[in-house]
Design an enzyme around this catalytic site. Sequence first.
Site, PDB file in Angstrom:
ATOM      1  N   CYS A 505       1.499   8.923   9.322  1.00  0.00           N
ATOM      2  CA  CYS A 505       0.337   8.866   9.890  1.00  0.00           C
ATOM      3  C   CYS A 505      -0.616   7.989   8.986  1.00  0.00           C
ATOM      4  CB  CYS A 505      -0.924   9.671  10.631  1.00  0.00           C
ATOM      5  SG  CYS A 505       0.676  10.785  11.901  1.00  0.00           S
ATOM      6  N   TRP A 550      -4.319  -4.312   7.969  1.00  0.00           N
ATOM      7  CA  TRP A 550      -4.426  -2.447   7.426  1.00  0.00           C
ATOM      8  C   TRP A 550      -5.776  -1.886   7.467  1.00  0.00           C
ATOM      9  CZ3 TRP A 550      -1.635  -1.838   2.064  1.00  0.00           C
ATOM     10  CH2 TRP A 550      -0.404  -2.336   2.366  1.00  0.00           C
ATOM     11  N   HIS A 630       0.076  -9.177  -6.653  1.00  0.00           N
ATOM     12  CA  HIS A 630       1.682  -8.633  -6.605  1.00  0.00           C
ATOM     13  C   HIS A 630       1.557  -8.731  -4.772  1.00  0.00           C
ATOM     14  CE1 HIS A 630       4.086  -5.273  -6.674  1.00  0.00           C
ATOM     15  NE2 HIS A 630       3.444  -4.655  -5.523  1.00  0.00           N
ATOM     16  N   GLU A 654       8.715  -7.759  -5.564  1.00  0.00           N
ATOM     17  CA  GLU A 654       9.582  -6.928  -5.394  1.00  0.00           C
ATOM     18  C   GLU A 654      11.127  -7.772  -5.470  1.00  0.00           C
ATOM     19  OE1 GLU A 654      12.974  -5.131  -4.080  1.00  0.00           O
ATOM     20  OE2 GLU A 654      12.602  -6.427  -2.864  1.00  0.00           O
ATOM     21  N   HIS A 683      10.771   3.264  -5.684  1.00  0.00           N
ATOM     22  CA  HIS A 683      10.463   4.340  -4.575  1.00  0.00           C
ATOM     23  C   HIS A 683      12.085   4.651  -5.074  1.00  0.00           C
ATOM     24  CE1 HIS A 683       9.171   0.284  -2.978  1.00  0.00           C
ATOM     25  NE2 HIS A 683       8.666   0.527  -2.573  1.00  0.00           N
TER      26      HIS A 683
HETATM   27  N1  GLN Z   1      -2.123  -1.815  -7.250  1.00  0.00           N
HETATM   28  C1  GLN Z   1      -1.563  -1.059  -6.063  1.00  0.00           C
HETATM   29  C2  GLN Z   1      -0.734   0.018  -7.038  1.00  0.00           C
HETATM   30  O1  GLN Z   1       0.021   0.063  -7.931  1.00  0.00           O
HETATM   31  C3  GLN Z   1      -0.199  -2.051  -5.931  1.00  0.00           C
HETATM   32  C4  GLN Z   1       0.503  -1.375  -4.916  1.00  0.00           C
HETATM   33  C5  GLN Z   1       1.228  -2.044  -3.138  1.00  0.00           C
HETATM   34  O2  GLN Z   1       1.600  -3.108  -3.403  1.00  0.00           O
HETATM   35  N2  GLN Z   1       1.127  -1.558  -1.941  1.00  0.00           N
HETATM   36  O3  GLN Z   1      -0.420   1.295  -6.410  1.00  0.00           O
HETATM   37 ZN    ZN Z   2       3.774  -3.182  -4.078  1.00  0.00          ZN
END
Ligand code: GLN
Ligand code: ZN
Length: 748
Positions: A505, A550, A630, A654, A683
């Site tokens: 959650c 978010w 990013h 990614e 991951h």
């Molecule tokens: N700067 C964030 C981290 O490294 C980026 C997280 C993300 O991309 N969700 O955790």
């Molecule tokens: Zn990320």
Amino acid sequence: MFQTTTLGYARMGKRRELKKALETFWGGTSSADDLLALRQDLEVKTWQAQLTAGIDRIAVGDQTLYDHVLDWTVRLGLIPRRFQGLSGLDRYFAMARGRDALPALEMTKWFDTNYHYLVPEIEDKMQPLGNFGEFLAMVQRSQAVLGDRAVPVVLSPVTLLALSRHNGDLMAWLDQLLPLYVDLLGQLKALGVKEVQLHEPILVTSQAADLKTAVQNTYHQLASVGLPIQLVTYFDDLGVNYGWVTQLPVAGISLDFTRGHNLDLLISQGFPADKILGAGVVDGRNIWQIHPDVILAMLKKLQAIAPNLRVQPSASLQFVPHDATLETQLSEPLRNVLSFAEQKLVEVVFLARMLNSEDTAAQQAEMQHQWQAFEQFNPPNPDVRQALASLTVEDFERSLSYSLRLDKQVKLPHLPTTTIGSFPQTKEVRQLRVKYKKGDISQAEYQRNIDTNIAECIKIQEEVGLDVLVHGEFERTDMVEYFGQQLEGFAFTVNGWVQSYGSRCVRPPIIYGDVSRPQPMTVREFQVAQALTQKPVKGMLTAPITILNWSFSRADISRRDQAFQIALALRQEVADLEAAGAQIIQVDEPALREGLPLKVQRWSDYLSWAVDAFRLATAIAQPQTQIHTHMCYCEFGDIIQDIERLDADVISIENSRSGNRTLQEVTEGGYSHQIGNGVYDIHSPVVPTEKQLVQQLKAGLANLPTQQIWVNPDCGLKTRRWEEVVPSLKHMVAATQKLREEIDATTR
Ligand code: GLN
Ligand code: ZN
């Protein structure tokens, strides 16, 4: 008499009981019977809450142990081969979460929400098989509580197939599934069910036009059962498909009147006189109380065209928390205008009573009064409004173009190495933050501890040999919450949990007022880190769209304006970081792509302001300051131009899981700025070998010129352990070193 309906309810329990029950079950300290008993108990509570509120037609079967799409996947026997040796709950959770050598089903976002569903994997030669026993038993239990008010929710085979992974022809699969659905509706009818909801959200997407034949075929077959069907859509309007969808052989159609243009469609094209209109007028995706006069005016318009209407939420109430009255720590004027699931039920019933000309004057006056009190409590911020009104083109433009500023920026070796920002969030780090929050330790002590972590993190990065360092983000629980807590205009709940996936959650911040930044938010930690090393340390911020998407956002001003307000606050932070000596500032925008509207024709409008918001936040940087961004996803090709328009000097993405597909897309798109193609998957706990990383880097070099390439993991390292992180990064640096030598040898 106007009736009321729901389309689904909050799922976790008022105190996240389901989360706790799942976790103890997975932990092996409770039995399957305990879990199922709790689940049934929660289900009854959701029915009773809706019954007590006075809802006439109550959705049942929306509740789930993990995910409703997975439930239908299993009910239809769409079990991938690798899970076929398992059964029951064992198999269900293996499909949801993976186990040993059995990877879970892929998880992805449910339309444009922050809920994630498990993607059905349909394998060639799979034999669908109806398994409706537990669903029918649930329906019978609901009838015992709700009688004729119980309306089973069924996920349509068209939406299910459209969301699944399958080779070949959707129509062929549909032909296999339809007899099972016909059988199911027949059994529901035999139980005495009065109507059924078929959820068909795919109809609001750009895919819908291609599915016309499939949808028509489906509803003609289902109609033959003779059980009245309510065709349910949400999240957007029917668009160009409005005409044929409203002609389908169903008893009623539910439309979302809080998003998109369904009202215009209804006004211009009418609505079939013989059908019930499910009028989704209470927003199931935001947390604001209705403005009764506004909604009533809309309902009157709807009623003039579709006299046979029902009042309902725009979507399932699974996307909002349970009960706003629990948030006693919030200022009263704010709390009084919040509406979570329980409050929304009251609103739905109130609106129907109003339409039925019952006396609702007192309730209406009360709501109006609450809104007035809120406006007094939360007036516009004149400085923010002024700043927004006086923006000029230059505010969105760096002072030098990329090619001209490039030479002025920090000098680094070929293939510079870096990380995405966070380092392992150990139990100690998390406990430290909790202690500080509870007031168990002073601010000075907290900061001393954070600084010790920063120092350790810098030391490790230097030992590993990275070129661009980070401070490690130990002070942040969450990349959005951290900023929201320091900005004016944000509020935080204590119990405002919504399901993200399975037992997970989140508690999204609430944007309720104009956003401003009282003081610097990240400069202290940056300075602490930079003082410890000669290497450049990146300033680390979260970008406007990620903060906006978010959070629960405002309904009284546009999303664009909210994004720009956040951008203006971040812009000050960028300037402050620069003044404090930051040569590189990273502004993370992982949510940019997931914010894309469901209809492709609305993409360009969204991308135009979303990219502008990033530019507004960053364009203040001097030419010599390198701006990074990013994004942690890989489908990129279709928005590559917009990514380029962000005008970040470096983007990290990614790439490792997509098998370098991202990089190819980027290359084909002619991307000219620098790019860090994530070289390994954070991951997974697996430590990549140097050899694998060399290969991954070579793939990068085959696609792009050396000067454009950075080397980094594909996301932040906060969920990993130090034991995994350190060797992985060492291998990454060693692999980079090898490649540098090869490059030097060939260019000499
Ligand atoms: N700067 C964030 C981290 O490294 C980026 C997280 C993300 O991309 N969700 O955790
Ligand atoms: Zn990320």
